[in-house]
Design a protein around this motif. Structure first.
Motif, mmCIF file in Angstrom:
data_model
loop_
_atom_site.group_PDB
_atom_site.id
_atom_site.type_symbol
_atom_site.label_atom_id
_atom_site.label_comp_id
_atom_site.label_asym_id
_atom_site.label_seq_id
_atom_site.Cartn_x
_atom_site.Cartn_y
_atom_site.Cartn_z
ATOM 1 N N GLY A 297 0.852 -1.248 -0.006
ATOM 2 C CA GLY A 297 0.016 0.044 0.106
ATOM 3 C C GLY A 297 1.038 1.442 -0.023
ATOM 4 O O GLY A 297 0.513 2.041 -0.797
ATOM 5 N N TRP A 298 1.976 1.454 0.823
ATOM 6 C CA TRP A 298 2.834 2.221 0.741
ATOM 7 C C TRP A 298 3.576 2.464 -0.501
ATOM 8 O O TRP A 298 3.713 3.638 -0.965
ATOM 9 C CB TRP A 298 3.892 2.277 1.889
ATOM 10 N N GLU A 299 3.805 1.369 -1.081
ATOM 11 C CA GLU A 299 4.539 1.608 -2.390
ATOM 12 C C GLU A 299 3.686 2.028 -3.509
ATOM 13 O O GLU A 299 4.166 2.754 -4.192
ATOM 14 C CB GLU A 299 4.958 0.019 -2.735
ATOM 15 N N LEU A 300 2.334 1.788 -3.542
ATOM 16 C CA LEU A 300 1.590 2.056 -4.549
ATOM 17 C C LEU A 300 1.351 3.657 -4.216
ATOM 18 O O LEU A 300 1.096 4.517 -5.450
ATOM 19 C CB LEU A 300 0.081 1.646 -4.463
ATOM 20 N N ASN A 301 1.214 4.054 -2.920
ATOM 21 C CA ASN A 301 1.046 5.491 -2.751
ATOM 22 C C ASN A 301 2.365 6.310 -3.066
ATOM 23 O O ASN A 301 2.121 7.483 -3.291
ATOM 24 C CB ASN A 301 0.533 5.677 -1.501
ATOM 25 N N HIS A 302 3.490 5.951 -2.867
ATOM 26 C CA HIS A 302 4.521 6.559 -3.049
ATOM 27 C C HIS A 302 5.494 6.473 -4.495
ATOM 28 O O HIS A 302 6.461 7.204 -4.578
ATOM 29 C CB HIS A 302 5.365 6.481 -1.768
ATOM 30 N N ASN A 303 5.300 5.330 -5.123
ATOM 31 C CA ASN A 303 5.990 5.090 -6.359
ATOM 32 C C ASN A 303 5.541 6.007 -7.454
ATOM 33 O O ASN A 303 4.374 6.107 -7.663
ATOM 34 C CB ASN A 303 5.514 3.754 -6.834
ATOM 35 N N ASN A 304 6.203 7.096 -7.703
ATOM 36 C CA ASN A 304 5.757 8.057 -8.637
ATOM 37 C C ASN A 304 6.685 7.859 -10.098
ATOM 38 O O ASN A 304 6.716 8.993 -10.589
ATOM 39 C CB ASN A 304 5.976 9.320 -8.176
ATOM 40 N N SER A 305 7.067 6.856 -10.157
ATOM 41 C CA SER A 305 7.776 6.630 -11.542
ATOM 42 C C SER A 305 6.696 6.179 -12.804
ATOM 43 O O SER A 305 5.373 6.349 -12.363
ATOM 44 C CB SER A 305 8.716 5.236 -11.431
ATOM 45 N N ASN A 306 7.146 5.981 -13.822
ATOM 46 C CA ASN A 306 6.186 5.683 -15.092
ATOM 47 C C ASN A 306 5.744 4.033 -15.135
ATOM 48 O O ASN A 306 5.169 3.672 -15.862
ATOM 49 C CB ASN A 306 6.879 6.051 -16.289
ATOM 50 N N ASN A 307 6.446 3.446 -14.107
ATOM 51 C CA ASN A 307 6.222 2.078 -13.919
ATOM 52 C C ASN A 307 4.843 1.707 -12.850
ATOM 53 O O ASN A 307 5.052 2.268 -11.741
ATOM 54 C CB ASN A 307 7.208 1.289 -13.459
#
Length: 747
Positions: A297-307
């Protein structure tokens, strides 16, 4: 694989053949690919689309993220992975920090963990497949974690989903299948591995096909990108993600940084915040462990790459699993049966003040723990109240751990504890352990360490061949029968209350103190048992060895016999308003007081009338203050005992009459030690109220060799004289006459 690390299949074989109780294991396979891909790998399949690669060091994030994942598993303080069970296959077979000697210490296993290296072999297709084949030998109750970071691509199959693959070390375009690991190949291997829970994380370009292909009910797959997407370096947006050490920047994957940091609780540079946001906020349940679901959940909320990370969780396990535990037990159970195996963490919903001061997980249904290690995190309780119909079954060899005195397994209804179960504190911390009420209970080969068994209103209790270390056994209102046999207590204490109707047997047990309990330092603190028998025990090094309160009655069984009760700093045996037959104890010595009778107690202290040597009767000797001490209305019946202290400065017998005159007491027919040291004017207080003649004459020299031992020595002597028929006759007589003796076993 490295020479100094055993192959996983060998480890598994050892666990199986030794029948180890701690069979549940955690295994990890960590794979780091080619950190400096050449032109043989197409640019579109290279990490970070082939951009910003150091001409000498390549992509250092391959090592940094691989090392961090190893560290996260290895350093967990509660349920760490054994390093023997973590297989690291990285690039050409060496730690990156060894290859580049000036690499910063943050990413070195030495000096951080005093390990020369963590890499066990090169990340070739041969080694990867061999490691997966080894894992086929692990058990169903084990837990498997796989981490892969590499370059990657996809294969388009008409009419089907795209198939992903990662590049391995030594890739050759002329023979591509030997240098790639395809999702279908990994799927085929995983299907053969019996672990009940598996987590696979892939940080590579075009890796989404792994999530699609590997999906099943027991496997969680997380990939850094969709099949048609790249995977990229952390972009330092909006906050720094690639940290600096001594003026050199150390890189990470965008996906890897935002997965590792919340799971670890701090970033690679030891910060516990991302910008101003604490990583602790990832823990939405506000409990003592971060689930994989919360980390993602943290990953999805903070990952701001194009991936776009991809998650496959067909079994709905992602919120009920963490890196440390294959199962998180976080929800109440309402009427359904549940079975838990492997590494289980009991953690509960948030505390609701003022209604609760600890996390409580309530069950109303049958709960079965089998082949499990169970961790009670923080102050969590697993609780069944009296209105629920569920039963907890803790099957044989299950282990339960905690580190908080408010945590524990609580049941007000039926519970079954199997053979070989262990209740133990984590890292030497005290915790609650087991609390039970309103049922019968049988414990066999159960161990309690740094915790307690707290029992209330039981309809029967049997404890056989158990072990208590730094532990407590407290049982109130035992209204039928309590039997404790062949059990060992080390720095542990026992408090038992019989409620005036229960009967008690304590037989063949060892008590070695000291121990600090609620009722002082007592080996056995007993209250209100109608019947009791305390026989053949060793009780040493407490304040009070046996402390009886309101126990026994004039026509009941109330026996203390054949015990060794020594070195207790207040009294070997203390009676308060109790009845006791104290007879034939092998030694009540070197306590502060041998036997103390108070408050209208009624004791018969009686040895073996047929004895001819002090070794053959009850011995009460060499206690520091008095051998026997009594208050006004509690003086015991005293006959056929060996009572002495040759260097005493206090009376052997002390009767505290207070303001009463006291009825003269007949204490004749006892042995009072070497006549040259015996002085009735000094050894009895008061001197004028005892009839001590006639004195019982006993031999007090070296004890004679009798019975089984004498026959055994006779047989051995005949063997040395080559009288084999005579020796055989003695051996056979010994076996027939003394079958339970140790000498019969020797014969």
């Amino acid at each position: 694989m490295s020479y100094n690390k055993q192959i996983i299949s060998v480890l598994v074989a050892i666990f199986v053949t030794t029948g180890a109780a701690n069979a549940q294991q955690k295994y990890a396979l960590i794979i780091g690919g080619d950190y400096k891909p050449g032109s043989e790998i197409p640019t579109g399949n290279q990490w970070n689309n082939g951009s910003d690669m150091d001409p000498v060091k390549g992509y250092d994030e391959f090592w940094n993220d691989t090392y961090l994942m190893w560290e996260l598993l290895y350093k967990d303080p509660i349920s760490n992975y054994s390093n023997n069970n973590i297989e690291v296959l990285f690039a050409g077979g060496e730690d990156y920090s060894i290859t580049f000697q000036n690499y910063y210490d943050r990413y070195k296993s030495f000096p951080n963990y005093q390990l020369d290296h963590i890499t066990d072999g090169s990340a070739t297709k041969t080694n990867v497949m061999a490691a997966l084949d080894d894992l086929v030998n692990i058990e169903e109750e084990d837990y498997l974690f796989i981490w892969i970071m590499s370059n990657g691509g996809d294969v388009i199959i008409p009419g089907e989903n795209n198939s992903s693959f990662v590049y391995l070390w030594g890739y050759d375009p002329a023979n591509p299948s030997e240098g790639r690991l395809y999702d279908s190949e990994l799927k085929a291997k995983l299907d053969l591995i019996p672990a009940h829970k598996k987590v696979v994380v892939v940080q590579a370009p075009h890796s989404g096909g792994f999530a699609t292909t590997l999906a099943d009910d027991n496997t969680i797959i997380i990939t850094s990108s969709q099949t048609d997407e790249q995977s990229s370096r952390a972009n330092d947006t909006p906050y720094e993600e690639n940290e600096w050490w001594d003026g050199v920047q150390y890189h990470h994957g965008e996906f890897g940084y935002h997965l590792y940091s919340p799971l670890n609780g701090e970033s690679p540079d030891y910060s516990n915040t991302y910008g101003t946001t604490p990583f602790s906020l990832a823990n939405e349940n506000d409990d003592d462990v971060l689930s994989m679901g919360e980390g993602i959940g943290w990953e999805l909320n903070h990952n701001n790459s194009n991936n776009t990370p991809v998650i496959s969780d067909l079994g709905g396990n992602v919120d009920y699993i963490s890196l440390q535990y294959s199962t998180l037990f976080i929800d109440d159970i309402n009427g359904e049966d549940k079975t838990f195996t492997g590494y289980v963490a009991i953690t509960g919903p948030p505390v609701v003040f003022p209604y609760s001061t600890s996390h409580v997980v309530i069950y109303n249904g049958n709960v079965n723990f089998v082949k499990a290690k169970i961790y009670f995190l923080d102050d969590t309780r697993l609780y069944n109240d009296i209105n629920n119909s569920g039963v907890v079954m803790v099957e044989k060899n299950v282990q339960l751990y905690g580190d908080n005195t408010a945590s524990g397994l609580l049941s007000y209804k039926s519970i079954i504890i199997g053979d070989g179960v262990v209740f133990s504190g984590m890292n030497g911390e005290k915790w609650g352990g087991l609390a039970i009420a309103n049922c019968g209970l049988s414990l066999t080969n159960v161990t309690f360490t740094d915790c307690g068994a707290y029992l209330n209103t039981l309809s029967g209790l049997t404890i056989y061949n158990c072990n208590f270390t730094n532990a407590e056994l407290k049982a109130d209102y035992m209204y039928v029968s309590t039997n404790i046999t062949n059990t060992h207590f080390v720095n542990s204490w026992v408090y038992l209350s019989g409620y005036g109707t229960g009967d008690l047997g304590v037989t063949n047990c060892d008590f070695y103190g000291p121990a600090s309990g609620w009722y002082g330092d007592n080996a056995l603190y007993l209250i209100d048992f109608k019947d009791y028998s305390i026989t053949n025990n060793v009780i040493h090094n407490y304040d009070y060895g046996i402390n009886l309160n309101y126990c026994g009655g004039p026509y009941t069984k109330r026996t203390i016999s054949n015990n060794s009760i020594n070195y207790n700093t207040k009294a070997g045996i203390y009676l308060l308003r109790s009845y006791a037959n104290i007879k034939d104890n092998t030694g009540i010595k070197e306590n502060y007081v041998g036997i103390q009778c108070t408050n209208y107690s009624n004791a018969f202290i009686e040895g073996n009338k047929a004895a001819t040597h002090i070794s053959q009767t009850q011995r009460i000797n060499d206690n520091e203050l008095n051998q026997i001490r009594s208050s006004a209305y509690s003086f015991p019946y005293l006959k056929w005992n060996a009572i002495w202290d040759d260097d005493n400065t206090s009376p052997l017998i002390y009767w505290d009459l207070g303001d009463t005159e006291g009825t003269p007491q007949d204490i004749s027919y006892n042995f009072w030690g070497d006549p040259q040291y015996f002085d009735p004017n000094e050894d009895f207080f008061p001197t004028n109220v005892f009839q001590w003649n006639p004195v019982w004459e006993l031999d007090f020299g070296p004890p004679p060799v009798l019975g089984a031992e004498a026959l055994y020595e006779s047989a051995n002597q005949k063997v040395s004289q080559q009288d084999y028929s005579g020796a055989k006759a003695d051996y056979l007589q010994l076996i027939n006459d003394y079958p339970a003796s140790k000498f019969a076993k020797y014969s």
